[in-house]
Write a protein that holds these residues in place. Structure first.
Motif, PDB file in Angstrom:
ATOM      1  N   SER A 272       0.608  -1.410   0.149  1.00  0.00           N
ATOM      2  CA  SER A 272      -0.062  -0.289   0.066  1.00  0.00           C
ATOM      3  C   SER A 272       0.586   1.739   0.161  1.00  0.00           C
ATOM      4  CB  SER A 272      -1.278  -0.042   1.354  1.00  0.00           C
ATOM      5  OG  SER A 272      -0.371  -0.487   2.526  1.00  0.00           O
ATOM      6  N   ASP A 273       2.332   1.084  -0.098  1.00  0.00           N
ATOM      7  CA  ASP A 273       3.101   2.298  -0.217  1.00  0.00           C
ATOM      8  C   ASP A 273       3.469   2.220  -1.202  1.00  0.00           C
ATOM      9  OD1 ASP A 273       4.975   4.298   0.948  1.00  0.00           O
ATOM     10  OD2 ASP A 273       5.975   3.096   2.961  1.00  0.00           O
ATOM     11  N   GLU A 274       3.012   3.778  -1.891  1.00  0.00           N
ATOM     12  CA  GLU A 274       4.405   3.842  -3.095  1.00  0.00           C
ATOM     13  C   GLU A 274       5.598   4.056  -3.126  1.00  0.00           C
ATOM     14  OE1 GLU A 274       2.999   7.356  -4.896  1.00  0.00           O
ATOM     15  OE2 GLU A 274       1.768   7.621  -3.240  1.00  0.00           O
ATOM     16  N   THR A 275       6.350   4.415  -2.217  1.00  0.00           N
ATOM     17  CA  THR A 275       7.820   4.993  -1.520  1.00  0.00           C
ATOM     18  C   THR A 275       8.442   3.238  -1.650  1.00  0.00           C
ATOM     19  OG1 THR A 275       7.098   5.573   0.463  1.00  0.00           O
ATOM     20  CG2 THR A 275       7.091   7.290  -1.041  1.00  0.00           C
ATOM     21  N   ALA A 276       7.698   1.941  -1.205  1.00  0.00           N
ATOM     22  CA  ALA A 276       8.329   0.990   0.093  1.00  0.00           C
ATOM     23  C   ALA A 276       8.835  -0.061  -1.846  1.00  0.00           C
ATOM     24  CB  ALA A 276       7.329   0.390   0.204  1.00  0.00           C
ATOM     25  N   CYS A 277       9.483  -0.491  -1.676  1.00  0.00           N
ATOM     26  CA  CYS A 277       9.792  -1.845  -2.163  1.00  0.00           C
ATOM     27  C   CYS A 277       9.639  -2.718  -1.195  1.00  0.00           C
ATOM     28  CB  CYS A 277      11.364  -1.534  -2.636  1.00  0.00           C
ATOM     29  SG  CYS A 277      12.088   0.011  -2.953  1.00  0.00           S
ATOM     30  N   GLN A 278       7.981  -3.748  -1.426  1.00  0.00           N
ATOM     31  CA  GLN A 278       7.581  -4.928  -0.672  1.00  0.00           C
ATOM     32  C   GLN A 278       6.886  -5.266  -1.248  1.00  0.00           C
ATOM     33  OE1 GLN A 278       7.114  -2.901   2.966  1.00  0.00           O
ATOM     34  NE2 GLN A 278       5.012  -1.690   2.730  1.00  0.00           N
ATOM     35  N   GLY A 279       6.686  -6.196  -1.233  1.00  0.00           N
ATOM     36  CA  GLY A 279       5.251  -7.220  -1.981  1.00  0.00           C
ATOM     37  C   GLY A 279       5.715  -7.209  -3.179  1.00  0.00           C
ATOM     38  N   HIS A 280       4.122  -7.551  -3.657  1.00  0.00           N
ATOM     39  CA  HIS A 280       4.765  -7.797  -4.903  1.00  0.00           C
ATOM     40  C   HIS A 280       3.597  -7.040  -6.007  1.00  0.00           C
ATOM     41  CE1 HIS A 280       4.671 -11.989  -3.209  1.00  0.00           C
ATOM     42  NE2 HIS A 280       5.796 -12.134  -3.579  1.00  0.00           N
ATOM     43  N   LYS A 281       4.105  -5.874  -5.876  1.00  0.00           N
ATOM     44  CA  LYS A 281       3.993  -4.579  -6.648  1.00  0.00           C
ATOM     45  C   LYS A 281       3.924  -3.273  -5.872  1.00  0.00           C
ATOM     46  CE  LYS A 281      -0.689  -4.687  -8.338  1.00  0.00           C
ATOM     47  NZ  LYS A 281      -2.065  -4.238  -9.196  1.00  0.00           N
ATOM     48  N   ALA A 283       5.606   0.301  -7.400  1.00  0.00           N
ATOM     49  CA  ALA A 283       5.035   1.554  -8.312  1.00  0.00           C
ATOM     50  C   ALA A 283       6.853   2.150  -8.765  1.00  0.00           C
ATOM     51  CB  ALA A 283       5.834   3.039  -7.002  1.00  0.00           C
ATOM     52  N   LEU A 284       6.519   2.410 -10.301  1.00  0.00           N
ATOM     53  CA  LEU A 284       7.470   2.402 -10.814  1.00  0.00           C
ATOM     54  C   LEU A 284       8.344   4.064 -10.101  1.00  0.00           C
ATOM     55  CD1 LEU A 284       8.878   1.713 -13.735  1.00  0.00           C
ATOM     56  CD2 LEU A 284       7.978   4.295 -14.583  1.00  0.00           C
ATOM     57  N   LYS A 285       8.500   4.378  -9.683  1.00  0.00           N
ATOM     58  CA  LYS A 285       9.740   5.175  -9.295  1.00  0.00           C
ATOM     59  C   LYS A 285      10.896   4.565  -8.042  1.00  0.00           C
ATOM     60  CE  LYS A 285       7.297   9.807 -10.044  1.00  0.00           C
ATOM     61  NZ  LYS A 285       6.548  11.171  -9.930  1.00  0.00           N
ATOM     62  N   ALA A 286       9.928   3.606  -7.330  1.00  0.00           N
ATOM     63  CA  ALA A 286      10.418   3.315  -6.383  1.00  0.00           C
ATOM     64  C   ALA A 286      11.996   2.428  -7.366  1.00  0.00           C
ATOM     65  CB  ALA A 286       8.944   2.266  -5.440  1.00  0.00           C
ATOM     66  N   LEU A 287      10.593   1.281  -8.057  1.00  0.00           N
ATOM     67  CA  LEU A 287      12.268   0.695  -8.470  1.00  0.00           C
ATOM     68  C   LEU A 287      12.575   0.964  -9.157  1.00  0.00           C
ATOM     69  CD1 LEU A 287      13.227  -2.269 -10.141  1.00  0.00           C
ATOM     70  CD2 LEU A 287      11.108  -0.772 -12.762  1.00  0.00           C
ATOM     71  N   TRP A 288      13.003   3.005 -10.086  1.00  0.00           N
ATOM     72  CA  TRP A 288      13.706   3.709 -10.207  1.00  0.00           C
ATOM     73  C   TRP A 288      15.010   4.127  -8.568  1.00  0.00           C
ATOM     74  CZ3 TRP A 288      13.765   1.788 -14.649  1.00  0.00           C
ATOM     75  CH2 TRP A 288      12.481   2.303 -14.950  1.00  0.00           C
ATOM     76  N   SER A 289      14.009   4.004  -7.655  1.00  0.00           N
ATOM     77  CA  SER A 289      14.909   4.200  -6.378  1.00  0.00           C
ATOM     78  C   SER A 289      16.235   3.245  -5.931  1.00  0.00           C
ATOM     79  CB  SER A 289      13.939   4.615  -5.392  1.00  0.00           C
ATOM     80  OG  SER A 289      13.510   6.269  -5.638  1.00  0.00           O
ATOM     81  N   TYR A 290      15.232   2.085  -6.339  1.00  0.00           N
ATOM     82  CA  TYR A 290      15.561   0.621  -6.061  1.00  0.00           C
ATOM     83  C   TYR A 290      17.044   0.807  -6.495  1.00  0.00           C
ATOM     84  CZ  TYR A 290      16.416  -4.301  -5.358  1.00  0.00           C
ATOM     85  OH  TYR A 290      17.138  -5.532  -5.169  1.00  0.00           O
ATOM     86  N   LEU A 291      16.911   0.276  -7.854  1.00  0.00           N
ATOM     87  CA  LEU A 291      17.718   0.602  -9.358  1.00  0.00           C
ATOM     88  C   LEU A 291      19.127   0.956  -8.956  1.00  0.00           C
ATOM     89  CD1 LEU A 291      16.284  -0.477 -12.608  1.00  0.00           C
ATOM     90  CD2 LEU A 291      17.675  -2.319 -10.594  1.00  0.00           C
ATOM     91  N   THR A 292      18.364   2.740  -8.864  1.00  0.00           N
ATOM     92  CA  THR A 292      19.687   3.788  -8.278  1.00  0.00           C
ATOM     93  C   THR A 292      20.659   3.233  -7.290  1.00  0.00           C
ATOM     94  OG1 THR A 292      18.230   5.580  -9.491  1.00  0.00           O
ATOM     95  CG2 THR A 292      20.224   6.114  -7.982  1.00  0.00           C
ATOM     96  N   GLN A 293      20.566   2.845  -6.373  1.00  0.00           N
ATOM     97  CA  GLN A 293      21.018   2.595  -4.615  1.00  0.00           C
ATOM     98  C   GLN A 293      21.757   1.209  -5.538  1.00  0.00           C
ATOM     99  OE1 GLN A 293      18.333   1.786  -2.163  1.00  0.00           O
ATOM    100  NE2 GLN A 293      17.239   3.364  -1.785  1.00  0.00           N
ATOM    101  N   LYS A 294      21.365   0.651  -6.600  1.00  0.00           N
ATOM    102  CA  LYS A 294      21.756  -0.715  -6.479  1.00  0.00           C
ATOM    103  C   LYS A 294      22.926  -0.612  -7.494  1.00  0.00           C
ATOM    104  CE  LYS A 294      20.595  -3.860  -4.529  1.00  0.00           C
ATOM    105  NZ  LYS A 294      20.775  -4.653  -3.210  1.00  0.00           N
ATOM    106  N   GLY A 295      23.005   1.213  -7.796  1.00  0.00           N
ATOM    107  CA  GLY A 295      24.766   1.629  -8.893  1.00  0.00           C
ATOM    108  C   GLY A 295      23.858   1.292 -10.417  1.00  0.00           C
ATOM    109  N   VAL A 296      22.868   1.172 -10.838  1.00  0.00           N
ATOM    110  CA  VAL A 296      22.297   1.129 -11.415  1.00  0.00           C
ATOM    111  C   VAL A 296      22.189   2.969 -12.315  1.00  0.00           C
ATOM    112  CG1 VAL A 296      20.369   0.389 -13.449  1.00  0.00           C
ATOM    113  CG2 VAL A 296      21.567  -1.888 -11.686  1.00  0.00           C
ATOM    114  N   ASN A 297      22.021   2.955 -13.893  1.00  0.00           N
ATOM    115  CA  ASN A 297      21.983   3.715 -14.548  1.00  0.00           C
ATOM    116  C   ASN A 297      20.264   3.968 -15.023  1.00  0.00           C
ATOM    117  OD1 ASN A 297      21.396   6.757 -15.502  1.00  0.00           O
ATOM    118  ND2 ASN A 297      22.691   6.479 -16.935  1.00  0.00           N
TER     119      ASN A 297
END
Length: 608
Positions: A272-281, A283-297
């Motif tokens: 239910s949290d659009e900023t959280a990287c949890q569960g099976h759905k 937000a796209l913006k959360a994915l970009w934040s996750y990948l950026t933290q992993k060093g992905v452009n």
């Protein structure tokens, strides 16, 4: 089905921000558009004479998120078949678009199924590969349509590795219905038609799970083409960890990412949290934040996604434009939201899996409500709904040219005499469409003298851009010149808006001031015209044919343009317009990604 206004009533009306009912244009003498609010805003009521025109045609498939958004702007359900302004409904057969009146908007274009059906999408991308090079259009897994391609599939199957996987899909299904992954020829379903596609067996994984991206793509117009991407979207995970073993192929919770499939898994976890990287759905913006933290452009991935979206929409362009001209009264009447399903492989290359012409807008969680609610609100503002005049509400037998932009419904008709300016507009369009090689120096001159039609299109484009909200316009842009060669036929207005962006994207204020000056004079309405400002053929056009070797015109075209110059009083447009049996030159770009037509500046040079 009761009053849709009750769906949008604010819980605490006194805490809501009051917003005006209409959004003023950036330009004088241009009508305002209807404002659609967020959940924490309230919209003032128009006077009854205007408010009674706010009617929406309700369909069985109209999503609640749309009902709530239009309810906040005081729309009421239309009980009749012809007194509505907007409709969010099913796609329909092309001849049905004739029934849409000039002041009405439907959320589809005729012919959009050319990318909305899986089999048509593949066929059209194959055509683009053949015409423009496989390297430029290598973003859709190799596919075969059965029964037509059964021999080709058998050959590819036998040439492939022994442990190859294929995914089988009905060509017009949705929500994962009928999809299965196979690895034996004997597993091919007997029912037809079918799409059999190479399975992307090495996807990028997060937490050991597959995922795909739902990207929202909004097209407001096909001529000129205007394409927007919503900056947020959904990331949908499979609910079981991925395995490449053959024994796991029947596990849909592992190999399919559709929410409608995975919600049935007892292991499925909502988010239910659009900023959280949890569960099976996510937000796209959360994915970009996750990948950026992993060093992905992540920005580079987004740029690649924009590129393949533009190319996919262009693949549908010749079909849609042909049907719009045939069946739609005005371009204003159509707009469409597409749902692109995109998967990242292990190298983070984006692949288009399919395109949905009726993407699900069901909101099953706070995450869905937040993303889809904002997206629909911004989309309806971007659509630019205009209150019609009473004349427009009455049945009209006359229709406007398909090249006239959507401002026309509320603008005055061109006063007479207009014959000289109409003739000049036709001459200018024909002159720029006969250019075979997309030469930047030649195309840039399209802005030297603007016709009333030019100003109307540019005003609509700039007004629309100002209402974009969280949408990002990806076409036209200052780099759109690189895409013009992919169009099957050149379009004058695509040339115009691309050159406008190239000239003014770093100084938009200057371009807006120029258009405002034209609108003050009513030039976009055909008023305030000055014959000294009228476009005419360049002087070089009238030089002896032996000395003309410029602008990339062929000898045949120069002969046509030069030898048919009219005598006094004769209509020059007859010489410039293609005859009914002679189409405009087809763009050919068979050189692929690294081949650039002679005379065309590099992309770097275009940006400078």
């Amino acid at each position: 089905r009761s009053c849709i206004e009750c769906l949008a009533q604010p819980a605490e009306a006194q805490d809501k921000v009051l917003k005006p009912a209409l959004v003023c244009s950036l330009f004088p003498n241009v009508p305002p558009t209807i404002y659609f609010s967020t959940r924490d805003e309230t919209v003032e009521k128009l006077p009854w004479e205007q408010r009674k025109l706010l009617r929406w045609k309700m369909c069985r498939v109209t999503p609640n998120i749309v009902k709530q958004t239009i309810g906040r702007s005081h729309f009421r359900i239309s009980r009749k078949s012809n007194d509505w302004l907007g409709c969010w409904g099913h796609h329909m057969k092309s001849p049905g678009f004739k029934a849409i009146r000039e002041h009405q908007k439907l959320n589809h274009f005729p012919g959009s199924f050319q990318i909305g059906r899986k089999d048509r999408l593949w066929r059209n991308l194959v055509k683009m590969q053949a015409r423009c090079g496989k390297k430029e259009f290598n973003f859709f897994p190799q596919s075969f349509i059965l029964p037509q391609d059964i021999r080709s599939l058998r050959k590819a199957w036998e040439e492939g590795a022994s442990r190859q996987k294929w995914i089988v899909k009905p060509p017009a299904s949705a929500r994962g219905i009928g999809i299965q992954v196979i690895h034996k020829w004997s597993q091919l379903p007997k029912r037809r038609p079918l799409l059999v596609q190479r399975y992307l067996h090495k996807p990028y994984l997060i937490g050991g799970k597959k995922f795909d991206l739902r990207i929202y793509v909004y097209v407001t117009c096909y001529d000129p083409l205007r394409v927007y991407l919503f900056k947020d979207g959904l990331v949908r995970f499979a609910s079981c960890k991925y395995s490449s073993s053959m024994e796991s192929l029947s596990n849909k919770f592992m190999h399919l990412t559709n929410y409608s499939v995975n919600k049935k898994n007892t292991e499925y976890k909502s988010n239910s949290d659009e900023t959280a990287c949890q569960g099976h759905k996510w937000a796209l913006k959360a994915l970009w934040s996750y990948l950026t933290q992993k060093g992905v452009n992540s920005e580079a991935i987004w740029e690649k996604i924009k590129d393949i979206v533009i190319k996919t929409i262009i693949a549908s362009e010749p079909y849609v434009n042909s049907l719009v001209k045939m069946y739609v009264r005005r371009p204003y009447c159509c707009h469409e939201l597409f749902g692109f399903d995109i998967m990242l492989d292990e190298n983070l290359k984006p692949w288009v899996l399919e395109v949905n012409i009726s993407p699900s807008l069901h909101s099953n969680s706070p995450l869905d409500v937040s993303i889809k609610g904002q997206m629909i609100r911004d989309l309806l503002n971007l659509a630019g709904f205009v209150l019609p005049s009473m004349d427009n509400m009455a049945s009209r037998t006359q229709t406007r040219s398909s090249s006239t932009c959507s401002l026309g419904s509320a603008l005055k008709e061109k006063p007479k005499p207009v014959s000289e300016h109409l003739r000049a507009e036709k001459m200018k369009k024909a002159y720029y469409l006969m250019q075979k090689i997309p030469d930047q120096d030649f195309y840039s001159s399209v802005l030297d003298i603007l016709t009333p039609d030019d100003v109307r299109i540019l005003v609509e484009t700039e007004d629309e851009y100002s209402r974009r909200g969280q949408f990002e316009r990806v076409f036209p842009s200052h780099i759109s010149m690189r895409y013009l060669r992919f169009f099957e036929q050149p379009r004058y207005f695509n040339i115009l808006v691309t050159q406008w962006e190239l000239k003014y994207y770093l100084n938009r204020h200057k371009g807006l001031e120029l258009l405002k000056n034209w609108c003050v004079k009513g030039y976009h309405n055909g008023e305030g015209t000055d014959l000294t400002q009228m476009w005419s053929l360049p002087k070089s056009f009238f030089l002896p044919k032996s000395s003309i070797q410029s602008n990339g015109f062929s000898k045949l075209e120069l002969g046509r343009l030069g030898t048919c110059l009219p005598s006094a009083g004769e209509d020059l447009t007859r010489c410039l317009e293609p005859s009914p049996t002679q189409s405009l030159p087809l763009n050919k770009c068979t050189g692929g990604a690294n081949q650039r037509p002679a005379g065309c500046l590099s992309d770097t040079a275009l940006v400078m």
